[in-house]
Design a protein around this motif. Structure first.
Motif: not given
Length: 244
Positions: A197-211, A216-219, A229-233
């Motif tokens: 499987a390959r990831c197509v979209t990741i949403m964080e708190n209902h907003e797209v952060i990666w597709s 986007d390099n946040s993921v 991988t997503r780094q968070v505080g």
């Protein structure tokens, strides 16, 4: 035989790299030959489940912990003779014999560490909290579609919950909620929901952060493993990851 193979594989530098896969396959075959049961004791049970999950056999690990036939944890707690309320010394505690003398043998409780580290996926690396729930294959996903776990750590309370394939609308997706304690950093790692499987979209708190089409390099996307991988505080996060 299972104990010898498990400990040899779990301990460092015991099994040469070139024969490691053969030893693992012998272990898996022996488990299969016993009808998907273990013959481990208190020394090797703790190492078995992480070993399977870390070597492409997470499905088998979950099957073993889910079975209710002898010998198993499920049989220990649900049998025709004496349903356990504590951990027995042996798998067959109701059977008569001088070998059975303890109804409170906490070493078998080692399975609890695997619940946290692999089912919920809570682990630690240096000063980072790692969140990586392990995924069952599509064929076995019915064994475990939901997790809800809280773990009190030196950093504070960590909370992880997920629901997999919540509805037909969100097929091939996972809804993951994570709470990271104050003054802590974490990596949230998404495993492919099934092999290839390959990831197509990741949403964080209902907003797209990666597709898959974004830059986007946040993921971080590991193209070799498919891990995202997503780094968070510290804070509370809700993710939804979609796969194809």
């Amino acid at each position: 035989m299972q104990a010898a193979q498990i400990l040899a594989l779990a301990l460092p530098n015991v099994v040469p790299v070139n024969v490691r896969d053969n030893v693992l396959q012998h272990l898996i075959q022996d488990i299969n030959n016993k009808g998907n049961h273990t013959s481990t004791g208190i020394v090797s049970t703790a190492a078995l489940y992480p070993l399977l999950s870390d070597n492409g056999q997470h499905d088998l690990a979950v099957e073993l912990i889910s079975t209710v036939t002898y010998p198993s944890y499920g049989y220990m707690f649900n049998n025709p003779y004496e349903n356990a309320t504590t951990m027995w010394e042996l798998w067959d505690a109701p059977m008569e014999g001088p070998g059975m003398n303890s109804r409170n043998h906490h070493m078998f409780s080692s399975i609890g560490a695997w619940f946290y580290s692999h089912l919920a996926g809570i682990d630690f690396q240096s000063d980072l909290i790692l969140i990586q729930p392990r995924m069952l294959s599509e064929n076995k996903k019915h064994l475990l579609t939901k997790i809800d776990c809280q773990l009190s750590t030196l950093y504070g309370l960590v909370h992880v919950s997920y629901t997999r394939d919540e509805s037909d609308t969100f097929a091939n997706s996972i809804l993951l909620r994570v709470s990271i304690p104050s003054n802590a950093q974490a990596q949230v790692i998404f495993e492919p929901l099934y092999p290839g499987a390959r990831c197509v979209t990741i949403m964080e708190n209902h907003e797209v952060i990666w597709s898959i089409d974004s830059k986007d390099n946040s993921v971080f996307h590991d193209v070799n493993t498919g891990l995202m991988t997503r780094q968070v505080g510290s804070g509370d996060y809700e993710y939804q990851a979609f796969w194809e």
